[in-house]
Design a protein around this motif. Sequence first.
Motif, PDB file in Angstrom:
ATOM      1  N   ASN A  15       0.803  -1.223   0.000  1.00 53.55           N
ATOM      2  CA  ASN A  15       0.000   0.000   0.000  1.00 53.55           C
ATOM      3  C   ASN A  15       0.839   1.279   0.000  1.00 53.55           C
ATOM      4  OD1 ASN A  15       0.953   0.122   2.595  1.00 53.55           O
ATOM      5  ND2 ASN A  15      -1.027  -0.175   3.580  1.00 53.55           N
ATOM      6  N   GLY A  16       2.152   1.158   0.040  1.00 44.93           N
ATOM      7  CA  GLY A  16       3.017   2.333   0.005  1.00 44.93           C
ATOM      8  C   GLY A  16       3.150   3.062   1.324  1.00 44.93           C
ATOM      9  N   GLN A  17       2.581   2.568   2.385  1.00 42.89           N
ATOM     10  CA  GLN A  17       2.628   3.205   3.706  1.00 42.89           C
ATOM     11  C   GLN A  17       3.737   2.576   4.541  1.00 42.89           C
ATOM     12  OE1 GLN A  17       0.596   5.831   4.355  1.00 42.89           O
ATOM     13  NE2 GLN A  17      -0.210   5.566   2.309  1.00 42.89           N
ATOM     14  N   CYS A  18       4.966   2.701   4.091  1.00 50.72           N
ATOM     15  CA  CYS A  18       6.079   2.016   4.740  1.00 50.72           C
ATOM     16  C   CYS A  18       7.206   2.983   5.078  1.00 50.72           C
ATOM     17  CB  CYS A  18       6.645   0.946   3.799  1.00 50.72           C
ATOM     18  SG  CYS A  18       5.440  -0.227   3.197  1.00 50.72           S
ATOM     19  N   VAL A  19       8.061   2.535   5.937  1.00 47.05           N
ATOM     20  CA  VAL A  19       9.331   3.209   6.151  1.00 47.05           C
ATOM     21  C   VAL A  19      10.422   2.277   5.645  1.00 47.05           C
ATOM     22  CG1 VAL A  19       8.577   4.583   8.123  1.00 47.05           C
ATOM     23  CG2 VAL A  19       9.599   2.355   8.521  1.00 47.05           C
ATOM     24  N   VAL A  30      16.414   6.205   8.594  1.00 44.17           N
ATOM     25  CA  VAL A  30      15.015   5.828   8.398  1.00 44.17           C
ATOM     26  C   VAL A  30      14.356   6.906   7.540  1.00 44.17           C
ATOM     27  CG1 VAL A  30      12.832   5.301   9.574  1.00 44.17           C
ATOM     28  CG2 VAL A  30      15.008   4.782  10.707  1.00 44.17           C
ATOM     29  N   ARG A  31      13.603   6.462   6.517  1.00 43.05           N
ATOM     30  CA  ARG A  31      12.913   7.421   5.644  1.00 43.05           C
ATOM     31  C   ARG A  31      11.545   6.879   5.236  1.00 43.05           C
ATOM     32  NH1 ARG A  31      16.262   6.827  -0.084  1.00 43.05           N
ATOM     33  NH2 ARG A  31      15.481   4.744  -0.593  1.00 43.05           N
ATOM     34  N   ASP A  32      10.713   7.764   4.748  1.00 38.23           N
ATOM     35  CA  ASP A  32       9.379   7.427   4.244  1.00 38.23           C
ATOM     36  C   ASP A  32       9.539   6.858   2.837  1.00 38.23           C
ATOM     37  OD1 ASP A  32       6.783   7.429   3.214  1.00 38.23           O
ATOM     38  OD2 ASP A  32       6.277   9.357   4.090  1.00 38.23           O
ATOM     39  N   SER A  33       9.065   5.636   2.616  1.00 34.74           N
ATOM     40  CA  SER A  33       9.256   4.996   1.310  1.00 34.74           C
ATOM     41  C   SER A  33       8.521   5.696   0.178  1.00 34.74           C
ATOM     42  CB  SER A  33       8.830   3.528   1.366  1.00 34.74           C
ATOM     43  OG  SER A  33       7.447   3.416   1.613  1.00 34.74           O
ATOM     44  N   LEU A  41      15.732  10.353   9.048  1.00 34.00           N
ATOM     45  CA  LEU A  41      16.178  10.472  10.436  1.00 34.00           C
ATOM     46  C   LEU A  41      17.307   9.483  10.623  1.00 34.00           C
ATOM     47  CD1 LEU A  41      12.712  10.450  12.235  1.00 34.00           C
ATOM     48  CD2 LEU A  41      14.164  12.430  11.782  1.00 34.00           C
ATOM     49  N   SER A  42      18.291   9.834  11.427  1.00 35.35           N
ATOM     50  CA  SER A  42      19.405   8.933  11.721  1.00 35.35           C
ATOM     51  C   SER A  42      19.448   8.654  13.212  1.00 35.35           C
ATOM     52  CB  SER A  42      20.736   9.563  11.288  1.00 35.35           C
ATOM     53  OG  SER A  42      20.768   9.731   9.893  1.00 35.35           O
ATOM     54  N   PHE A  43      19.674   7.387  13.534  1.00 31.77           N
ATOM     55  CA  PHE A  43      19.748   6.936  14.924  1.00 31.77           C
ATOM     56  C   PHE A  43      21.039   6.170  15.129  1.00 31.77           C
ATOM     57  CE2 PHE A  43      15.318   7.130  13.676  1.00 31.77           C
ATOM     58  CZ  PHE A  43      14.730   7.804  14.726  1.00 31.77           C
ATOM     59  N   GLU A  44      21.607   6.262  16.325  1.00 25.82           N
ATOM     60  CA  GLU A  44      22.742   5.406  16.644  1.00 25.82           C
ATOM     61  C   GLU A  44      22.254   3.971  16.607  1.00 25.82           C
ATOM     62  OE1 GLU A  44      24.670   6.480  20.253  1.00 25.82           O
ATOM     63  OE2 GLU A  44      25.211   8.460  19.519  1.00 25.82           O
TER      64      GLU A  44
END
Length: 62
Positions: A15-19, A30-33, A41-44
């Motif tokens: 459905n395209g509602q993914c990260v 992490v990004r919106d697909s 966003l970047s996380f350790e």
Amino acid sequence: MERNAWRKSTRSGNNGQCVEVCNRGHLIDVRDSKAPESGMLSFEAAAWGAFVGSFKAEATCG
């Protein structure tokens, strides 16, 4: 997780509602697909592991 390659969860639907996540070793991006050009966003890595682990623990409890 493969390094430097964007991937979606195997549980994601079509459905395209993914990260998407990208492992850069010490950082996890992490990004919106559906809008990858909008930034990320970047996380350790340790913080991301704890975040994901909390969901896995919750799933096994209930």
